[in-house]
Design an enzyme around this catalytic site. Sequence first.
Site, PDB file in Angstrom:
ATOM      1  N   LEU A 220      -7.851   3.904  14.388  1.00 20.98           N
ATOM      2  CA  LEU A 220      -9.001   4.703  13.955  1.00 20.98           C
ATOM      3  C   LEU A 220      -9.401   5.769  14.978  1.00 20.98           C
ATOM      4  CD1 LEU A 220     -11.146   1.881  12.352  1.00 20.98           C
ATOM      5  CD2 LEU A 220     -10.280   3.912  11.170  1.00 20.98           C
TER       6      LEU A 220
ATOM      7  N   GLU B  76     -10.342  -3.031   7.432  1.00 21.24           N
ATOM      8  CA  GLU B  76     -10.052  -4.115   8.385  1.00 21.24           C
ATOM      9  C   GLU B  76     -10.034  -5.494   7.723  1.00 21.24           C
ATOM     10  OE1 GLU B  76      -8.914  -3.016  10.913  1.00 21.24           O
ATOM     11  OE2 GLU B  76     -10.013  -1.318  11.697  1.00 21.24           O
TER      12      GLU B  76
END
Length: 158
Positions: free
Chosen positions: A11, A83
């Site tokens: 990310l 996630e």
Amino acid sequence: MTHKVFVYGTLKRNEPNHHWLTNPDHGSGKFLAEGTTKSKYPLIIGTKYNIPFLLHSPGDGHHVRGEVYEVDDTMLSKLDILEDHPNYYVREIDDIVIKLDSHEEIVKCWVYFLKNFRPELLSKQQFENYSSSGSHGLRYLERSKRDPNDNYYPQVKK
């Protein structure tokens, strides 16, 4: 409501999943600062897809480097989907040290940890800083390019 999130893997800026944090359809995500975990943790790369994992084993590994973002509720919920929280990664508040001009500050941030991991993962190479294009040669394979029927969770979870 806004939340601070510490990201240490795909990310981060210039990494394969950074677009999640910049996509306005996902809500608001604003870069605040570079940061480091106050506690040491093992940051490893695992599975055949070369996924970075921050193992919840405080005191082992390194003070992991990453980035702190301020996100809204919508973005946080989208990150939870990416996630697979709480089924895969578990999101917890942790202390992150950020550098501001001439001083350091400790901020509380959400961090995605892998808990209940296979103990042998602690013997893998541990990193202080992740890059998909690092010298380790373990390039991350994006979800869209993976076999959707492949359940890789047992490779890392107990």
